[in-house]
Design a protein around this motif. Structure first.
Motif, mmCIF file in Angstrom:
data_model
loop_
_atom_site.group_PDB
_atom_site.id
_atom_site.type_symbol
_atom_site.label_atom_id
_atom_site.label_comp_id
_atom_site.label_asym_id
_atom_site.label_seq_id
_atom_site.Cartn_x
_atom_site.Cartn_y
_atom_site.Cartn_z
ATOM 1 N N GLY A 15 0.783 -1.232 0.000
ATOM 2 C CA GLY A 15 0.000 0.000 0.000
ATOM 3 C C GLY A 15 0.810 1.275 0.000
ATOM 4 N N VAL A 16 2.118 1.157 -0.191
ATOM 5 C CA VAL A 16 3.010 2.320 -0.150
ATOM 6 C C VAL A 16 3.140 2.922 -1.552
ATOM 7 C CG1 VAL A 16 5.443 2.966 0.159
ATOM 8 C CG2 VAL A 16 4.289 1.579 1.887
ATOM 9 N N ASN A 17 3.176 4.242 -1.628
ATOM 10 C CA ASN A 17 3.361 4.935 -2.905
ATOM 11 C C ASN A 17 4.817 5.274 -3.194
ATOM 12 O OD1 ASN A 17 0.593 6.419 -1.589
ATOM 13 N ND2 ASN A 17 0.374 5.345 -3.546
ATOM 14 N N ALA A 18 5.602 5.482 -2.134
ATOM 15 C CA ALA A 18 7.004 5.870 -2.312
ATOM 16 C C ALA A 18 7.818 5.385 -1.116
ATOM 17 C CB ALA A 18 7.138 7.384 -2.455
ATOM 18 N N ILE A 19 9.100 5.140 -1.368
ATOM 19 C CA ILE A 19 10.038 4.720 -0.323
ATOM 20 C C ILE A 19 11.203 5.701 -0.290
ATOM 21 C CG2 ILE A 19 11.660 2.927 0.433
ATOM 22 C CD1 ILE A 19 9.811 0.886 -1.004
ATOM 23 N N GLU B 6 12.899 -2.313 -14.592
ATOM 24 C CA GLU B 6 11.617 -2.522 -13.911
ATOM 25 C C GLU B 6 10.712 -1.290 -13.977
ATOM 26 O OE1 GLU B 6 11.055 -5.468 -13.015
ATOM 27 O OE2 GLU B 6 13.085 -6.294 -12.995
ATOM 28 N N LYS B 7 11.234 -0.208 -14.572
ATOM 29 C CA LYS B 7 10.471 1.044 -14.713
ATOM 30 C C LYS B 7 10.056 1.634 -13.361
ATOM 31 C CE LYS B 7 10.925 0.165 -19.021
ATOM 32 N NZ LYS B 7 12.088 0.780 -19.730
ATOM 33 N N LEU B 8 10.846 1.338 -12.336
ATOM 34 C CA LEU B 8 10.644 1.933 -11.013
ATOM 35 C C LEU B 8 11.357 3.289 -10.983
ATOM 36 C CD1 LEU B 8 9.760 1.695 -8.000
ATOM 37 C CD2 LEU B 8 11.915 0.478 -7.587
ATOM 38 N N GLN B 9 10.673 4.333 -10.511
ATOM 39 C CA GLN B 9 11.249 5.669 -10.470
ATOM 40 C C GLN B 9 12.266 5.770 -9.322
ATOM 41 O OE1 GLN B 9 11.129 9.025 -11.710
ATOM 42 N NE2 GLN B 9 10.533 8.082 -13.641
ATOM 43 N N THR B 10 13.435 5.173 -9.555
ATOM 44 C CA THR B 10 14.511 5.262 -8.573
ATOM 45 C C THR B 10 15.358 6.503 -8.843
ATOM 46 O OG1 THR B 10 15.999 3.934 -9.945
ATOM 47 C CG2 THR B 10 14.659 2.749 -8.326
ATOM 48 N N ARG C 109 5.590 3.401 -6.511
ATOM 49 C CA ARG C 109 5.880 4.269 -7.655
ATOM 50 C C ARG C 109 7.306 4.826 -7.638
ATOM 51 N NH1 ARG C 109 5.800 5.973 -12.726
ATOM 52 N NH2 ARG C 109 5.700 8.221 -12.970
ATOM 53 N N ARG C 110 7.764 5.301 -6.460
ATOM 54 C CA ARG C 110 9.062 5.977 -6.385
ATOM 55 C C ARG C 110 9.932 5.362 -5.299
ATOM 56 N NH1 ARG C 110 5.578 10.224 -7.301
ATOM 57 N NH2 ARG C 110 6.047 11.514 -9.128
ATOM 58 N N PHE C 111 11.243 5.394 -5.558
ATOM 59 C CA PHE C 111 12.215 4.860 -4.611
ATOM 60 C C PHE C 111 13.384 5.834 -4.557
ATOM 61 C CE2 PHE C 111 15.715 2.357 -3.072
ATOM 62 C CZ PHE C 111 15.163 1.377 -2.261
ATOM 63 N N LEU C 112 13.518 6.544 -3.428
ATOM 64 C CA LEU C 112 14.598 7.509 -3.241
ATOM 65 C C LEU C 112 15.673 6.860 -2.379
ATOM 66 C CD1 LEU C 112 12.140 9.206 -4.148
ATOM 67 C CD2 LEU C 112 12.924 11.010 -2.588
ATOM 68 N N TYR C 113 16.848 6.703 -2.958
ATOM 69 C CA TYR C 113 17.941 6.029 -2.248
ATOM 70 C C TYR C 113 18.924 7.055 -1.710
ATOM 71 C CZ TYR C 113 21.965 3.163 -1.188
ATOM 72 O OH TYR C 113 23.009 2.567 -0.525
ATOM 73 N N ILE C 114 19.185 6.980 -0.410
ATOM 74 C CA ILE C 114 20.115 7.914 0.219
ATOM 75 C C ILE C 114 21.509 7.310 0.207
ATOM 76 C CG2 ILE C 114 20.551 9.394 2.199
ATOM 77 C CD1 ILE C 114 17.739 9.598 0.689
ATOM 78 N N LEU D 134 10.190 13.818 -4.018
ATOM 79 C CA LEU D 134 9.009 12.953 -4.014
ATOM 80 C C LEU D 134 8.004 13.347 -5.088
ATOM 81 C CD1 LEU D 134 7.949 12.325 -0.306
ATOM 82 C CD2 LEU D 134 8.691 10.612 -1.969
ATOM 83 N N HIS D 135 8.070 14.570 -5.535
ATOM 84 C CA HIS D 135 7.087 15.085 -6.473
ATOM 85 C C HIS D 135 7.653 15.212 -7.888
ATOM 86 C CE1 HIS D 135 5.876 16.378 -2.418
ATOM 87 N NE2 HIS D 135 4.651 16.174 -2.858
ATOM 88 N N LYS D 136 8.784 14.550 -8.141
ATOM 89 C CA LYS D 136 9.421 14.632 -9.450
ATOM 90 C C LYS D 136 9.453 13.270 -10.140
ATOM 91 C CE LYS D 136 10.736 18.976 -8.911
ATOM 92 N NZ LYS D 136 10.233 20.086 -9.753
#
Length: 281
Positions: A56-60, A155-159, A101-106, A197-199
C-alpha cells in the motif's frame, strides 16, 4: 501519499519523517530502533517483513544503512553487504511487487573517495566526478546505487539517488567550517527529499545534496592553501564573529560539494547554511 521511510530513528530519517508529516503526508517510519518516528520495527534483511511493510506504499525513502563510522568499529564486511546491498535489493524487489511508484535512495558523498584528493587544489565535487571508493562502506553504497539504476531501466521503477553531505554531530566551530564546503543540515536534506518525491525523471538521476557553498572554481587553489582569504572576501563579517566565539577558520579546504544539479532539477535551496550558523545565537 503513503511514504515508507527506512532508518526513521536516525538523524536524517527523523528529519524526513517530520517534514513529510508537516506536509500532511502519511509517513510510516521503519527502523530497528524504537523512537517517536518509528512506526514499524523492521530489519530490511528480512524479505517477508519488507514485503509487508511495502504493501500500500506509494514511495520509499531509504535512509537505513550500516555507515562509514562502523568501519572504525571493525564491523565485518558481511554486515555492510547484507544491509547495504541485500537489504536495498529486498526493498527494490518489494517495491516492484507491491506497485510502489518511487524509490529515493540515500547514498553518500563519501562514495567519491580518493577522487577528492588533490595535493595542489580543492576538488570540485559535482556528479560528473567519477567515484573512487575507499572502503567497504563506499563499495556497498556504490553497488546499491547501481541496483537502483538497474531497477529504473529494467523494472520502470522511479529510482533516484541522493548523495548527502556530512551531518554528524560536531562542535559548533567545526560544524560552521564544514557548512562552507561539505556539510549539510538534516532539515535541508529532508527538504530536498520532499521536493524529489514530487518529481518524475526521464533518466536515472544522481544528486549531490549538501549546504550552499559560496565558492567557485576560481577559488580552488586558494582554498587548499589559504582558505581564510576566500572566506573573508565573501563573508567579511565572519572575522569578528569568529573572534567573538573563539573559533578558528579552516587551515585548508580539500573539496567543494556542488549542488547546482539539485537546484536546477529539484528546486532545492538550502536554508541552514554557513550564514545561518554565523547568525545563530
Amino acid at each position: 501519499m503513503k511514504v515508507l521511510v527506512t532508518g526513521s530513528a536516525g538523524k536524517l530519517g527523523r528529519a524526513v519523517m517530520e517534514r513529510l508529516r508537516s506536509a500532511g503526508l502519511n509517513a510510516v517510519g521503519a527502523d530497528l530502533l524504537v523512537s517517536p518516528t518509528t512506526d514499524i520495527i523492521l530489519d530490511i534483511k528480512n524479505k517477508a517483513g519488507v514485503d509487508e511493510a511495502c504493501y500500500g506504499v506509494n514511495a520509499i525513502i531509504h535512509t537505513a544503512a550500516i555507515h562509514g563510522k562502523h568501519c572504525d568499529l571493525n564491523y565485518p564486511r558481511e554486515e555492510f553487504i547484507d544491509t547495504n546491498i541485500h537489504g536495498t535489493l529486498n526493498l527494490l524487489n518489494a517495491a516492484v511487487k507491491q506497485g510502489v511508484r518511487r524509490f529515493l535512495y540515500i547514498s553518500t558523498t563519501s562514495i567519491y573517495g580518493t577522487a577528492m584528493v588533490d595535493p595542489y587544489k580543492a576538488v570540485w565535487v559535482d556528479e560528473s566526478l567519477t567515484e573512487q571508493p575507499r572502503d567497504i562502506y563506499d563499495i556497498t553504497k556504490q553497488a546499491a546505487e547501481q541496483l537502483c539504476k538497474d531497477f529504473f531501466y529494467k523494472e520502470k521503477l522511479q529510482t533516484s539517488v541522493y548523495r548527502v553531505g556530512r551531518f554528524l554531530p560536531e562542535a559548533p566551530n567545526l560544524e560552521a567550517n564544514h557548512r562552507l564546503y561539505r556539510g549539510l543540515d538534516e532539515r535541508d536534506g529532508a527538504e530536498a527529499l520532499y521536493l524529489a518525491l514530487h518529481k518524475d525523471f526521464k533518466e536515472f538521476e544522481i544528486f549531490n545534496i549538501a549546504s550552499t557553498s559560496p565558492f567557485t572554481k576560481a577559488d580552488l587553489q586558494v582554498l587548499k592553501t589559504n582558505p581564510a582569504d576566500a572566506i573573508l572576501r565573501l563573508y567579511p563579517h565572519a572575522a569578528e564573529i569568529y573572534r567573538s566565539k573563539g573559533w578558528e577558520l579552516p587551515n585548508s579546504i580539500d573539496r567543494v560539494y556542488v549542488i547546482d544539479k539539485a537546484r536546477k532539477m529539484l528546486g532545492y535551496e538550502p536554508i541552514f547554511d554557513f550564514e545561518y550558523l554565523l547568525n545563530r545565537k
